[in-house]
Design a protein around this motif. Structure first.
Motif, mmCIF file in Angstrom:
data_model
loop_
_atom_site.group_PDB
_atom_site.id
_atom_site.type_symbol
_atom_site.label_atom_id
_atom_site.label_comp_id
_atom_site.label_asym_id
_atom_site.label_seq_id
_atom_site.Cartn_x
_atom_site.Cartn_y
_atom_site.Cartn_z
ATOM 1 N N GLN A 166 0.828 -1.208 0.000
ATOM 2 C CA GLN A 166 0.000 0.000 0.000
ATOM 3 C C GLN A 166 0.862 1.258 0.000
ATOM 4 O OE1 GLN A 166 -3.377 -0.095 2.766
ATOM 5 N NE2 GLN A 166 -3.010 -2.279 3.077
ATOM 6 N N ASN A 167 2.015 1.174 0.648
ATOM 7 C CA ASN A 167 2.913 2.331 0.763
ATOM 8 C C ASN A 167 4.104 2.202 -0.172
ATOM 9 O OD1 ASN A 167 1.234 3.284 2.832
ATOM 10 N ND2 ASN A 167 2.378 2.164 4.386
ATOM 11 N N LYS A 168 3.899 1.566 -1.303
ATOM 12 C CA LYS A 168 5.005 1.245 -2.204
ATOM 13 C C LYS A 168 5.730 2.485 -2.731
ATOM 14 C CE LYS A 168 1.442 0.604 -5.682
ATOM 15 N NZ LYS A 168 0.645 -0.456 -6.327
ATOM 16 N N LEU A 169 5.025 3.599 -2.845
ATOM 17 C CA LEU A 169 5.682 4.793 -3.377
ATOM 18 C C LEU A 169 6.787 5.279 -2.443
ATOM 19 C CD1 LEU A 169 2.655 6.810 -4.838
ATOM 20 C CD2 LEU A 169 4.212 5.230 -6.004
ATOM 21 N N GLU A 170 6.583 5.090 -1.134
ATOM 22 C CA GLU A 170 7.602 5.514 -0.166
ATOM 23 C C GLU A 170 8.804 4.564 -0.149
ATOM 24 O OE1 GLU A 170 4.291 5.422 0.627
ATOM 25 O OE2 GLU A 170 4.066 7.599 0.473
#
Length: 351
Positions: A166-170
């Motif tokens: 879910q937080n792959k962009l970070e």
């Protein structure tokens, strides 16, 4: 239009209950909608050092609150939809082959459309990629030799974030592909780093030779759209893509290594705790049934995708995928029919 009902009798003043912070009022409403008992909720509130009188007043007053009464009405409509899905799921499960993900060497376009696309069933096609040069050429060493000088985007430090997908962009990192290949080969089994579909490397002309390694496609695919609708995956054994659903249908060919796919029907969505986007809070491999008790009712399908086999992922099916060893995969969604759908996804971050 019907006139609104007569207003309820005046409520007692909120004297003690107003001592509660607003976030606790929301908590009280949400947990009553989940059918938690006032007794269990009171114990949780007292454990948080809230004043007993305020807690008891809030639990009593919420039941006569007009906003909460409106929420109860909407809940009835929501539960009707849930019951419709549950009954349809019961019918699906009565099909003798429901619990088995079929493996077939070939399927005609007509049967593919009727049985698997419109019938919404996962399928493994064992011979779809039989003439692909990728099956004999792709390897970690080949990646390093042909493309090692190029930079790619990977997910890194996934261990530090429970919601790593879910937080792959970070978690994006740009690395030299040769260095990443060495890390994968030498690092052993881990879920800490993975080159996933989000890297977009196949849109770059430098990686065009990888697309040249893709052989013939079935007639239900549009070859001309392949370069715009494909993804490359590379990582060690132990990588896990957590339970989620895609927003379109796709095919996923396993070129090197094996992956275990675990499926949950889209009709089971109310039981997989989909609070945020297209993701479930449940780990299918080790479900926390104390926290997510409704998942105990879910029937999970499982299949291992071998090298050279192609998975058809039908619309909306939840899936969790684990690499059983070092893995190279190619996915493509260039189906020769309408493959565009929309979802109204929840965006609840704090449940």
């Amino acid at each position: 239009m019907k006139p609104p009902p007569l207003p309820p009798a005046p409520r007692p003043p909120r004297i003690d209950a107003e001592l509660l912070p607003s976030n606790w009022w929301q908590w009280v409403a949400e947990n009553r909608l989940r059918d938690c008992t006032p007794e269990s909720m009171l114990q949780t509130m007292l454990a948080a050092d809230l004043p007993r009188a305020a807690c008891e007043a809030a639990l009593a007053q919420i039941e006569s609150d007009p906003v909460f009464a409106a929420a109860r009405r909407m809940q009835q409509l929501h539960r009707k939809l849930e019951s419709v899905l549950a009954n349809q799921q019961r019918l699906w499960e009565r099909v003798p082959y429901y619990e088995r993900v079929e493996k077939r060497s070939h399927v005609s376009t007509d049967e593919f459309m009727s049985r698997y696309v419109h019938g919404c069933r996962p399928l493994v096609i064992t011979e779809l990629a039989r003439d692909w040069p990728a099956l004999s050429r792709w390897s970690a060493a080949d990646l390093k030799q042909r493309f090692g000088h190029l930079d790619v985007e990977v997910q890194a430090e996934r261990h530090k974030d429970r919601r790593y997908e879910q937080n792959k962009l970070e978690l994006r990192r740009t690395v030299r592909l040769a260095d990443f290949v060495d890390q994968v080969v030498q690092g052993g089994t881990t879920n800490d780093y993975y080159l996933t579909a989000n890297n977009e490397m196949l849109r770059r002309p430098e990686f065009a030779p990888l697309l040249a390694d893709i052989g013939s496609l079935p007639e239900f695919c549009d070859r001309s759209a392949l370069s715009r609708a494909c993804s490359f995956w590379f990582g060690p054994g132990g990588t896990i893509t957590p339970l989620h659903h895609d927003t379109l249908m796709l095919l996923h060919t396993q070129v090197v290594g094996r992956k275990r796919w675990r499926f949950v029907s889209p009709l089971e969505t109310p039981r997989v705790y989909n609070y945020n986007g297209v993701f479930s809070e449940v780990d299918v491999d080790a479900p926390d049934l104390a926290r997510y008790p409704r998942f105990a009712e879910v029937k999970v399908l499982e299949v291992v995708l071998e090298p050279g086999e192609t998975m058809f992922l039908p619309l909306g099916w939840w899936h969790q995928v684990s690499s059983l060893e070092l893995s190279l995969s190619f996915s493509f969604s260039n189906l020769a029919f309408d493959n565009t759908f929309s979802y109204q996804n929840p965006e609840i971050q704090d449940w």
